[in-house]
Each structure stands twice: as structure tokens, then as C-alpha cells.
Motif scaffolding. Structure first.
Motif, PDB file in Angstrom:
ATOM      1  N   GLY A 280      70.972  58.855  37.375  1.00  0.00           N
ATOM      2  CA  GLY A 280      70.415  57.739  36.621  1.00  0.00           C
ATOM      3  C   GLY A 280      69.054  57.364  37.153  1.00  0.00           C
ATOM      4  O   GLY A 280      68.855  57.302  38.375  1.00  0.00           O
ATOM      5  N   SER A 281      68.105  57.135  36.263  1.00  0.00           N
ATOM      6  CA  SER A 281      66.747  56.766  36.683  1.00  0.00           C
ATOM      7  C   SER A 281      66.206  55.676  35.777  1.00  0.00           C
ATOM      8  O   SER A 281      66.570  55.585  34.598  1.00  0.00           O
ATOM      9  CB  SER A 281      65.817  57.990  36.650  1.00  0.00           C
ATOM     10  N   ILE A 282      65.344  54.834  36.335  1.00  0.00           N
ATOM     11  CA  ILE A 282      64.743  53.720  35.596  1.00  0.00           C
ATOM     12  C   ILE A 282      63.235  53.924  35.549  1.00  0.00           C
ATOM     13  O   ILE A 282      62.607  54.204  36.568  1.00  0.00           O
ATOM     14  CB  ILE A 282      65.065  52.375  36.269  1.00  0.00           C
TER      15      ILE A 282
ATOM     16  N   LEU B 136      68.779  46.320  34.792  1.00  0.00           N
ATOM     17  CA  LEU B 136      69.131  47.735  34.767  1.00  0.00           C
ATOM     18  C   LEU B 136      69.495  48.261  36.147  1.00  0.00           C
ATOM     19  O   LEU B 136      70.379  49.114  36.288  1.00  0.00           O
ATOM     20  CB  LEU B 136      67.988  48.555  34.164  1.00  0.00           C
TER      21      LEU B 136
ATOM     22  N   ARG C  77      70.595  56.061  27.031  1.00  0.00           N
ATOM     23  CA  ARG C  77      69.386  55.320  27.355  1.00  0.00           C
ATOM     24  C   ARG C  77      69.626  53.844  27.061  1.00  0.00           C
ATOM     25  O   ARG C  77      70.124  53.495  25.997  1.00  0.00           O
ATOM     26  CB  ARG C  77      68.192  55.837  26.550  1.00  0.00           C
TER      27      ARG C  77
ATOM     28  N   TYR D 187      63.956  45.253  34.693  1.00  0.00           N
ATOM     29  CA  TYR D 187      64.237  46.150  35.814  1.00  0.00           C
ATOM     30  C   TYR D 187      65.421  45.637  36.631  1.00  0.00           C
ATOM     31  O   TYR D 187      66.306  46.408  37.021  1.00  0.00           O
ATOM     32  CB  TYR D 187      63.004  46.278  36.722  1.00  0.00           C
TER      33      TYR D 187
ATOM     34  N   LEU E 289      66.685  52.683  31.397  1.00  0.00           N
ATOM     35  CA  LEU E 289      67.584  53.428  32.271  1.00  0.00           C
ATOM     36  C   LEU E 289      68.064  54.654  31.503  1.00  0.00           C
ATOM     37  O   LEU E 289      68.554  54.535  30.379  1.00  0.00           O
ATOM     38  CB  LEU E 289      68.779  52.563  32.667  1.00  0.00           C
TER      39      LEU E 289
ATOM     40  N   LEU F 150      72.980  50.057  36.857  1.00  0.00           N
ATOM     41  CA  LEU F 150      73.064  51.384  37.461  1.00  0.00           C
ATOM     42  C   LEU F 150      73.890  51.352  38.740  1.00  0.00           C
ATOM     43  O   LEU F 150      74.698  52.256  39.001  1.00  0.00           O
ATOM     44  CB  LEU F 150      71.660  51.915  37.748  1.00  0.00           C
TER      45      LEU F 150
END
Length: 218
Positions: free
Chosen positions: A148-150, A132, A124, A129, A160, A136
Motif C-alpha cells: 500500500g502506498s499514499i 489514509l 484506490r 493524508y 492510497l 493503511l
């Protein structure tokens, strides 16, 4: 020096006095004091590491207007909490830069998912934003891993998350490749190494049990 730049992007701040950028300061938790001594070694600096905030934190600073302006040109903002984009880094140094940033603003999570008996691992990382999203994108492009997700993590921050052994291990192997004791946080690296050692041991047991009646927790 990509590692150092990443660390500065995470925990460094540009000093500004009377409208002039005077240098850079990096502030860490007391438990990560060794990181600043490693930084001193990497930069060949004689400046002291200071204990601040009633002993809860440590600080290392360099007073150099030229350095401050160079860092700003590289993308380190004076108000980086609100505006920080992922900088241009030559491809061969991207993983080192991200390792530095992760050592400052990243976390290794080890937990047992609901309905399971076996631990899993996650990475993490917090930041803006824009930063990140760039991080990513570089991870996915260089490792060909699409996970991978934000998500929102506060008023001005995002998080992230890269979770699961198949994806998180790719991320950690990527950032720790070619690192040394001077360019990684010991406690984070050790946590990952221990998890992987235990996981490989479990896989070995499963392999030996494959043709028997023994059962391995999922």
C-alpha cells in the motif's frame, strides 16, 4: 453502524446554520441511489431521498443537532476535506467502517499492466493524508499485508493505492467479509467478484495445462 459511519466520513457533511450544527447530509452520484435507500433502511428513517443537481446526484439528510454533535465527537469534521483523521473504531468493526468509506471514496481498478496480457486489480481510496495513513495502518495490522502506498492527488487530497492480485484481493476479501446487500455498493462488489471468478478460472486452466505444451498469457 460502522459501515454507515464510514459512508458518512466519505460522502457526508455536517449541516451548520447560524453557528449551530443542525444535522448531516450525504450526497452521492445518481448511479448509487440505491445506497441511500439502503441507508434509510439501516437507520429506519422515513425521510426522503432527493434528486438534486439537475438529476445527476441524490441526497439524503437527517436534521438532528444531537446526531450532528455525536458525529463530530466521533471525528467527522465540518471541513473534512482539509482536516479528517482516522477515528477510533473497535477492532471488530474496522473493516466495516473502511468498507463504508470505500463505497463512498474508493475505486476498483482493473487493467492490463504494460508488457502483460493478463488483467490485474487495484484498490484506490482518496482522502486526507492523516486519514489514509490510519486506514493503511489498520489494514496492515489486521491482515499482515505490508503493501500500500499514499501519493498526492490534488491540492488537499491524497490517494492510497493497493495494487496486484496478492494484495488487493486481501484488502477486498477483508472489507467484504460479513457484508450484506444493505452494506455494500452492488456495482463495486460485483466488479470484484467478476474479476476473481475470471482469475480463478485462469488459474484452473493453468493447472490443467501444467503438464502439457499449452501456454498461458502472463
Amino acid at each position: 453502524m460502522a459501515y454507515v459511519l464510514g459512508l458518512l466520513f466519505a460522502d457526508g457533511s455536517i449541516k451548520k446554520t447560524r453557528g449551530v450544527f443542525r444535522g448531516v447530509v450525504i450526497l452521492l452520484k445518481r448511479e448509487d441511489e440505491q445506497v441511500l435507500y439502503n441507508l434509510k433502511t439501516l437507520l429506519n428513517s422515513e425521510r426522503p431521498v432527493l434528486i438534486v443537481r439537475n438529476g445527476d446526484a441524490v441526497e439524503f439528510g437527517i436534521s438532528n443537532t444531537y446526531l450532528a454533535n455525536q458525529l463530530i465527537d466521533l471525528g467527522l469534521k465540518h471541513r473534512k476535506t482539509y482536516e479528517c483523521n482516522f477515528p477510533y473504531i473497535p477492532q471488530q468493526y474496522v473493516s466495516h467502517f473502511i468498507r463504508g468509506y470505500f463505497d463512498g471514496d474508493g475505486h476498483i481498478g482493473v487493467r492490463v499492466p504494460k508488457g502483460r496480457l493478463r488483467e490485474t486489480i487495484s484498490a484506490r481510496i482518496v482522502g486526507t493524508y492523516s486519514f489514509l495513513a490510519g486506514l493503511l495502518r489498520e489494514f496492515q495490522n489486521q491482515t499482515h499485508n505490508t503493501h500500500g502506498s499514499i501519493h498526492k492527488h490534488g491540492e488537499n487530497l491524497y490517494c492510497l493505492t493497493i495494487c496486484g492480485i496478492d494484495s488487493a484481493s486481501v484488502f477486498f476479501d477483508w472489507i467484504y467479509q460479513d457484508s450484506t446487500d444493505l452494506t455494500r455498493v452492488f456495482r463495486k462488489h460485483e466488479k470484484y467478484e467478476k474479476f476473481m471468478k475470471d482469475w480463478r478460472h485462469l488459474i484452473s486452466i493453468k493447472s490443467r495445462c501444467r503438464r502439457s505444451d499449452c501456454k498461458i498469457p502472463q
